[in-house]
Design an enzyme around this catalytic site. Sequence first.
Site, PDB file in Angstrom:
ATOM      1  N   ASP A 165     -10.165   1.895   2.270  1.00  0.00           N
ATOM      2  CA  ASP A 165     -10.271   1.095   3.492  1.00  0.00           C
ATOM      3  C   ASP A 165     -11.127   1.774   4.559  1.00  0.00           C
ATOM      4  O   ASP A 165     -12.011   1.157   5.152  1.00  0.00           O
ATOM      5  CB  ASP A 165      -8.883   0.817   4.076  1.00  0.00           C
ATOM      6  CG  ASP A 165      -8.121  -0.237   3.293  1.00  0.00           C
ATOM      7  OD1 ASP A 165      -8.767  -1.093   2.665  1.00  0.00           O
ATOM      8  OD2 ASP A 165      -6.876  -0.199   3.313  1.00  0.00           O
ATOM      9  N   LYS A 186       0.808  -1.221   0.000  1.00  0.00           N
ATOM     10  CA  LYS A 186       0.000   0.000   0.000  1.00  0.00           C
ATOM     11  C   LYS A 186       0.844   1.276   0.000  1.00  0.00           C
ATOM     12  O   LYS A 186       0.482   2.264  -0.639  1.00  0.00           O
ATOM     13  CB  LYS A 186      -0.968  -0.009   1.181  1.00  0.00           C
ATOM     14  CG  LYS A 186      -2.045  -1.075   1.050  1.00  0.00           C
ATOM     15  CD  LYS A 186      -3.012  -1.048   2.214  1.00  0.00           C
ATOM     16  CE  LYS A 186      -4.027  -2.170   2.098  1.00  0.00           C
ATOM     17  NZ  LYS A 186      -5.020  -2.155   3.189  1.00  0.00           N
TER      18      LYS A 186
END
Length: 278
Positions: A105, A68
């Site tokens: 997220d 990420k």
Amino acid sequence: MSITDRYAVFGSPIKHSKSPRIHRLFAEQTGQALSYEAQEVTAEAFPAEVNGFFATGGKGLNCTVPLKELAYRFAGVKTERAERSKAVNTLALQADGSILGDNTDGCGLVTDLLANHQLTLAGERVLILGAGGASRGIIGPILEQAPSRLVIANRTADKAVLLAEEFNALGDLSGCGFEALAPLQFDLILNATSASLSGQLPPLPDHLLAAGGSCYDLAYGNEPTAFVRWGLEHGARLSLDGLGMLVEQAAEAFYIWRGVRPQTRPVIDLLDGERQTK
């Protein structure tokens, strides 16, 4: 003959990922023609693999552990929530050829908590366990819901303190080590560590969860995680894992790529039902 748009999830390990199944269900539900595969990609191989994917016609990528932060650096254009979290889990090819980086997220977590489980964050005392990449993606969206208090606790206290300082312009939050939790109580405890998947837990005081409080593990599995079990053992009103968050963040990525928002409830219920029978 039209060429099917290609999407994928990169990560390591990735074999367990439910993302290909989720996006195929979304595509069937919305009548979208696309392919979505899981590909094992290490941090070392990421630059070459991501460049190759887009160079050969790929339209969008999801990136999971440990990629990420690398995806954040790769993206040429970033959303505000990606800039805040310094982590990207969704890459999207734009019409001008640039690559957009976003982080879905946090909104996936908040949607699961509020819409699917009718939990409230406004005015609540919230604790995040862990100060790594998973925490970075959820702090901003949680603060947008105006909790009365947000604490980040980490084994290394300094890391939690620095992370809290990084986000302090967005709201009232603080960081500490696990040992500082002893006198505190929280209405919602979020486990953003990966420890519970291996049966491990941070050293949590018995009275950490307030009466009527809830627990939520960002990780998920076919069996209840160690943290979900801890919540049940300590009287949690709800003790949940991250399956709903997984589906909700995927729906946000799907919307970014396709401009169509799929219904998440049928997919969550299907996946949850399947693991109940295993």
